[in-house]
Enzyme design. Sequence first.
Site, PDB file in Angstrom:
ATOM      1  N   GLY A  10       0.664  -1.236   0.005  1.00 50.50           N
ATOM      2  CA  GLY A  10       0.111   0.122   0.075  1.00 50.50           C
ATOM      3  C   GLY A  10       0.912   1.090  -0.007  1.00 50.50           C
ATOM      4  CB  THR A  11       0.765   4.201   2.062  1.00 52.36           C
ATOM      5  OG1 THR A  11       0.916   3.812   3.336  1.00 52.36           O
ATOM      6  CG2 THR A  11      -0.773   4.613   1.805  1.00 52.36           C
ATOM      7  CG  LEU A  12       4.992   1.232   4.203  1.00 52.35           C
ATOM      8  CD1 LEU A  12       4.790   0.051   5.142  1.00 52.35           C
ATOM      9  CD2 LEU A  12       5.961   2.232   4.636  1.00 52.35           C
ATOM     10  CD  GLU A  76       1.473  -0.360   8.050  1.00 49.76           C
ATOM     11  OE1 GLU A  76       0.324  -0.452   8.142  1.00 49.76           O
ATOM     12  OE2 GLU A  76       2.085  -0.172   7.215  1.00 49.76           O
TER      13      GLU A  76
END
Length: 123
Positions: A10-12, A76
């Site tokens: 995802g956003t990583l 997270e």
Amino acid sequence: MVMTKLFVYGTLKQGHGNNKHFLKDAEFIGEAKTHREMWALVDLGAFPAMTYGDMQVQGEVYEVTPSQLASIDSLEGVDTGLYDRHTIEIDIADETHHCDTYLMFSIPTLGRVKNQERFSVWP
């Protein structure tokens, strides 16, 4: 120093905001996907969550240090129970590896997902 292979979805991932803050000094191993068709992503608005499903989720693998991993665990919400970090089988260039990743099993959080559609790739 013990390094950890981390699968992100995802956003990583490259091109997303958290990559440059948390993985800029990590070693990029390559694009990857889950080994088995037993996972799926759900859209939580600003970010996805990986949970049980019937797909192979696509993402990237990085090799991270213990301090990088601790920072990402905090991002997270591992300590609050938002995500759990587990080791699962990931395919990188047709080879299977054991990599850590973040999975969501939180029924209260998943129950608030308005769009219950599952998908395998976060843009």
